[in-house]
Motif scaffolding. Structure first.
Motif, PDB file in Angstrom:
ATOM      1  N   ILE A  31       0.846  -1.192   0.000  1.00 44.77           N
ATOM      2  CA  ILE A  31       0.000   0.000   0.000  1.00 44.77           C
ATOM      3  C   ILE A  31       0.882   1.243   0.000  1.00 44.77           C
ATOM      4  O   ILE A  31       1.848   1.323   0.768  1.00 44.77           O
ATOM      5  N   PRO A  32       0.564   2.247  -0.843  1.00 42.83           N
ATOM      6  CA  PRO A  32       1.399   3.457  -0.924  1.00 42.83           C
ATOM      7  C   PRO A  32       1.138   4.458   0.207  1.00 42.83           C
ATOM      8  O   PRO A  32       0.955   5.646  -0.021  1.00 42.83           O
ATOM      9  N   ASP A  33       1.099   3.954   1.432  1.00 41.23           N
ATOM     10  CA  ASP A  33       0.902   4.792   2.611  1.00 41.23           C
ATOM     11  C   ASP A  33       1.649   4.120   3.763  1.00 41.23           C
ATOM     12  O   ASP A  33       1.286   3.010   4.164  1.00 41.23           O
ATOM     13  N   THR A  35       1.690   4.460   6.899  1.00 44.76           N
ATOM     14  CA  THR A  35       0.915   4.119   8.089  1.00 44.76           C
ATOM     15  C   THR A  35       0.424   2.681   8.007  1.00 44.76           C
ATOM     16  O   THR A  35       0.445   1.951   8.996  1.00 44.76           O
ATOM     17  N   SER A  37       1.459   0.373   5.246  1.00 47.87           N
ATOM     18  CA  SER A  37       2.483  -0.539   4.712  1.00 47.87           C
ATOM     19  C   SER A  37       3.534  -0.913   5.747  1.00 47.87           C
ATOM     20  O   SER A  37       4.097  -2.003   5.696  1.00 47.87           O
ATOM     21  N   LEU A  88      -7.356   5.937   0.561  1.00 46.81           N
ATOM     22  CA  LEU A  88      -6.263   6.592   1.287  1.00 46.81           C
ATOM     23  C   LEU A  88      -6.381   8.101   1.104  1.00 46.81           C
ATOM     24  O   LEU A  88      -6.743   8.573   0.024  1.00 46.81           O
ATOM     25  N   GLU A  89      -6.091   8.822   2.155  1.00 45.95           N
ATOM     26  CA  GLU A  89      -6.073  10.297   2.084  1.00 45.95           C
ATOM     27  C   GLU A  89      -7.372  10.875   1.529  1.00 45.95           C
ATOM     28  O   GLU A  89      -7.355  11.765   0.683  1.00 45.95           O
ATOM     29  N   SER A 126      -8.655  10.679  -3.895  1.00 40.57           N
ATOM     30  CA  SER A 126      -7.457  10.181  -3.225  1.00 40.57           C
ATOM     31  C   SER A 126      -6.478   9.494  -4.163  1.00 40.57           C
ATOM     32  O   SER A 126      -5.386   9.136  -3.749  1.00 40.57           O
ATOM     33  N   CYS A 128      -6.486   6.665  -4.980  1.00 44.33           N
ATOM     34  CA  CYS A 128      -6.299   5.286  -4.574  1.00 44.33           C
ATOM     35  C   CYS A 128      -7.494   4.845  -3.733  1.00 44.33           C
ATOM     36  O   CYS A 128      -7.763   5.425  -2.692  1.00 44.33           O
TER      37      CYS A 128
END
Length: 166
Positions: A31-33, A35, A37, A88-89, A126, A128
Motif C-alpha cells: 500500500i502506498p501509505d 501508516t 504498509s 487513502l487520504e 485520493s 487510490c
C-alpha cells in the motif's frame, strides 16, 4: 497440577475473516501509505475494490464509525478488533459520497452491508481506493493464516483465519 505441568498457556479462538469488499487482494506492505504498509496501525491485508460496497467480514459489533464515514471499527464475537479504511487520504471528502448503513453498537453478521460509497469519487479524490483491513490490537493475535486467493467476493471469500487470545 495441570497448570504446573503445562504452564500458563492461553486458550485461543479462531476468527475467519472474509473479504469486506469485492476486488483484488493487496498485501498490506504494497500500500502506498507508510501508516499501513509499515503496519503502524497493525497487521492485516487490503483490497483494491471493484465496487463501492463494504460488508462485514465477521460476526460482531460496530465500535466506531469515523465522522468522515470512510472508516469503521468493528469487534468480532471472539474479541478481535478490526479497522476497515476505505481509500487513502480521502478525509477531505468529509463523508460526501459515503452512506453508512449501521450505527455504533449495532450487532452485525458476516455479509451485512456496512457502508456504500461512490468508488469514482474516492479514486478521483485520493487517487487510490485501496481498502486496508487492519487488526489494530496486535496483542490479541496469536497466529494469522492467509488463504492463497486474489479475486475476492464481498462477504464470501475467506481471506484469513486468525487465532486470537481468549
Amino acid at each position: 497440577m495441570l497448570k504446573r505441568l503445562f504452564g500458563n498457556t492461553a486458550v485461543s479462538k479462531e476468527v475467519i475473516i472474509k473479504s469486506p469488499v469485492s476486488g483484488k487482494y493487496v498485501d498490506l506492505t504494497d500500500i502506498p501509505d507508510p501508516t499501513f504498509s509499515e503496519k503502524r496501525m497493525g497487521d492485516g491485508f487490503a483490497v483494491e475494490p471493484d465496487e463501492g460496497k463494504i460488508v462485514s467480514p465477521i460476526n460482531g459489533k460496530i465500535v466506531q464509525i469515523f465522522p468522515s464515514k470512510h472508516a469503521i471499527g468493528i469487534k468480532s464475537e471472539e474479541g478481535l478488533d478490526i479497522l476497515i479504511h476505505i481509500g487513502l487520504e480521502n478525509v477531505s471528502l468529509k463523508g460526501i459520497g459515503f452512506e453508512v448503513h449501521v450505527n455504533e453498537g449495532d450487532r452485525i453478521k458476516t455479509g451485512d452491508i456496512l457502508i456504500e460509497f461512490n468508488l469514482e469519487e474516492v479514486v478521483q479524490d485520493s487517487m487510490c481506493a485501496v481498502t486496508p483491513v487492519v487488526f489494530t490490537e496486535g496483542s490479541q493475535v496469536v497466529k494469522m493464516m492467509r488463504e492463497e486467493v486474489s479475486d475476492l467476493i464481498a462477504g464470501d471469500t475467506e481471506i484469513m483465519t486468525i487465532k486470537v487470545k481468549s
